[in-house]
Motif scaffolding. Structure first.
Motif, PDB file in Angstrom:
ATOM      1  N   SER A 293      -7.366 -22.745  70.922  1.00  0.00           N
ATOM      2  CA  SER A 293      -7.051 -21.335  71.159  1.00  0.00           C
ATOM      3  C   SER A 293      -5.589 -21.095  71.491  1.00  0.00           C
ATOM      4  O   SER A 293      -5.122 -19.954  71.481  1.00  0.00           O
ATOM      5  N   ASN A 294      -4.851 -22.165  71.759  1.00  0.00           N
ATOM      6  CA  ASN A 294      -3.405 -22.066  71.994  1.00  0.00           C
ATOM      7  C   ASN A 294      -2.594 -22.523  70.785  1.00  0.00           C
ATOM      8  O   ASN A 294      -1.405 -22.799  70.897  1.00  0.00           O
ATOM      9  N   ALA A 295      -3.307 -22.616  69.620  1.00  0.00           N
ATOM     10  CA  ALA A 295      -2.681 -23.001  68.349  1.00  0.00           C
ATOM     11  C   ALA A 295      -2.138 -24.425  68.384  1.00  0.00           C
ATOM     12  O   ALA A 295      -1.184 -24.743  67.682  1.00  0.00           O
ATOM     13  N   ARG A 296      -2.759 -25.289  69.195  1.00  0.00           N
ATOM     14  CA  ARG A 296      -2.372 -26.697  69.241  1.00  0.00           C
ATOM     15  C   ARG A 296      -3.362 -27.526  68.428  1.00  0.00           C
ATOM     16  O   ARG A 296      -4.573 -27.308  68.505  1.00  0.00           O
ATOM     17  N   LEU A 297      -2.859 -28.471  67.665  1.00  0.00           N
ATOM     18  CA  LEU A 297      -3.700 -29.357  66.880  1.00  0.00           C
ATOM     19  C   LEU A 297      -4.330 -30.386  67.807  1.00  0.00           C
ATOM     20  O   LEU A 297      -3.632 -31.071  68.551  1.00  0.00           O
ATOM     21  N   ARG A 298      -5.663 -30.481  67.774  1.00  0.00           N
ATOM     22  CA  ARG A 298      -6.368 -31.401  68.666  1.00  0.00           C
ATOM     23  C   ARG A 298      -7.217 -32.369  67.853  1.00  0.00           C
ATOM     24  O   ARG A 298      -7.894 -31.990  66.897  1.00  0.00           O
ATOM     25  N   LEU A 299      -7.191 -33.631  68.241  1.00  0.00           N
ATOM     26  CA  LEU A 299      -8.028 -34.669  67.646  1.00  0.00           C
ATOM     27  C   LEU A 299      -8.931 -35.193  68.757  1.00  0.00           C
ATOM     28  O   LEU A 299      -8.458 -35.851  69.685  1.00  0.00           O
ATOM     29  N   LEU A 300     -10.228 -34.884  68.675  1.00  0.00           N
ATOM     30  CA  LEU A 300     -11.163 -35.215  69.740  1.00  0.00           C
ATOM     31  C   LEU A 300     -12.042 -36.382  69.324  1.00  0.00           C
ATOM     32  O   LEU A 300     -12.590 -36.403  68.210  1.00  0.00           O
ATOM     33  N   ASP A 301     -12.195 -37.349  70.219  1.00  0.00           N
ATOM     34  CA  ASP A 301     -13.081 -38.488  69.994  1.00  0.00           C
ATOM     35  C   ASP A 301     -14.510 -38.031  70.291  1.00  0.00           C
ATOM     36  O   ASP A 301     -14.821 -37.557  71.379  1.00  0.00           O
ATOM     37  N   LYS A 302     -15.410 -38.175  69.321  1.00  0.00           N
ATOM     38  CA  LYS A 302     -16.779 -37.692  69.504  1.00  0.00           C
ATOM     39  C   LYS A 302     -17.504 -38.412  70.635  1.00  0.00           C
ATOM     40  O   LYS A 302     -18.452 -37.858  71.220  1.00  0.00           O
ATOM     41  N   SER A 303     -17.091 -39.614  70.960  1.00  0.00           N
ATOM     42  CA  SER A 303     -17.738 -40.329  72.064  1.00  0.00           C
ATOM     43  C   SER A 303     -17.473 -39.649  73.402  1.00  0.00           C
ATOM     44  O   SER A 303     -18.193 -39.878  74.373  1.00  0.00           O
ATOM     45  N   ALA A 304     -16.428 -38.804  73.452  1.00  0.00           N
ATOM     46  CA  ALA A 304     -16.089 -38.095  74.682  1.00  0.00           C
ATOM     47  C   ALA A 304     -16.634 -36.669  74.688  1.00  0.00           C
ATOM     48  O   ALA A 304     -16.379 -35.907  75.617  1.00  0.00           O
ATOM     49  N   VAL A 305     -17.401 -36.308  73.648  1.00  0.00           N
ATOM     50  CA  VAL A 305     -17.934 -34.948  73.515  1.00  0.00           C
ATOM     51  C   VAL A 305     -19.377 -34.896  73.990  1.00  0.00           C
ATOM     52  O   VAL A 305     -20.211 -35.714  73.588  1.00  0.00           O
TER      53      VAL A 305
END
Length: 255
Positions: free
Chosen positions: A206-218
């Motif tokens: 929502s702040n227009a930042r590119l995020r790469l999230l590890d699914k193990s942490a979701v």
């Protein structure tokens, strides 16, 4: 009254389009998938409305070289010797979904009655009253929270653009899906889904930042059914909507 008429007209057009295509045994998913293939591979020559080649109108419902769906599939796959229509490497199933989409074009073309718009007035609305640049961009100008619209007119039909303005949640395209991610530490991230694989989720937050999230942490991952885009049904009148659509359909590449 004009706005109500416009909404009813668009709804009738889309219902007729779906009913016509389903009459050939197609599902909504077939039509959607065929539309994506058509937009990615065919609009360069045929245009989003199917009328980009002189004397050829794919959206009209009649075809000079084929009548049945099987005949049209063969033309898509094999091309037309001696013409600019090349053979294609689609599977038969993919070619069939393109036929489904072409059938749906004929249904919507029969009911599409939109008043003429002015692209210059539409550009002023896009940049001003509509506040579209707060989420979208055109040729690099604007925000990145929603898909760039630099070439939207080369892939989307006027009736589809009109519908997205008055009913944004009715047909959310894959490149415009928002997601809500709850991490195992309790933090929540929302944004536009860019891609995901077996291990990661890539999004623009929502702040227009590119995020790469590890699914193990979701902990939880949901795609809301409602579009974050506001409806212009009560914000713009019929002529303003027509002007905005005229501007959007004029966007066919970097300006």
């Amino acid at each position: 009254m004009l706005m109500r008429t416009a909404v009813v007209t668009v709804a009738a057009v889309l219902w007729a389009s779906l009913a016509s295509a389903q009459g050939h045994g197609y599902t909504p998913a077939d039509i959607e998938n065929g539309g994506l293939l058509y937009q990615a591979n065919c609009t360069g020559c045929h245009g989003p409305e199917g009328d980009g080649v002189p004397s050829v109108n794919l959206g009209g419902g009649t075809f000079r070289r084929g009548t049945t769906d099987d005949e049209l599939v063969k033309i898509i796959l094999g091309g037309i010797p001696g013409t600019a229509m090349p053979p294609n490497s689609f599977s038969e199933g993919q070619a069939g979904t393109i036929v489904a989409y072409l059938r749906s074009l004929a249904g919507s073309a029969a009911g599409a009655k939109m008043i003429p718009g002015d692209a210059d007035r539409g550009k002023a609305l896009f940049e001003g009253k509509g506040q579209c640049l707060t989420c979208h961009s055109v040729a690099g100008a604007g925000a990145r929270m929603a898909p760039a619209l630099t070439d939207i007119g080369a892939s989307r039909r006027a009736v589809e653009l009109h519908r997205s303005l008055v009913e944004p949640s009715a047909d959310i395209r894959s490149d415009a899906r928002t997601v809500r991610v709850v991490m195992r530490d309790g933090s929540t991230i929302t944004g536009r889904l860019l891609n995901q694989d077996s291990y990661t989720i890539q999004l623009l937050d929502s702040n227009a930042r590119l995020r790469l999230l590890d699914k193990s942490a979701v902990r939880d991952f949901t795609i809301p059914k409602e579009s974050p885009m506001p409806s212009y049904r009560d914000t713009l009148d019929e002529q303003e909507l027509a002007d905005l659509v005229a501007y959007l359909t004029s966007l066919k590449g970097r300006r």
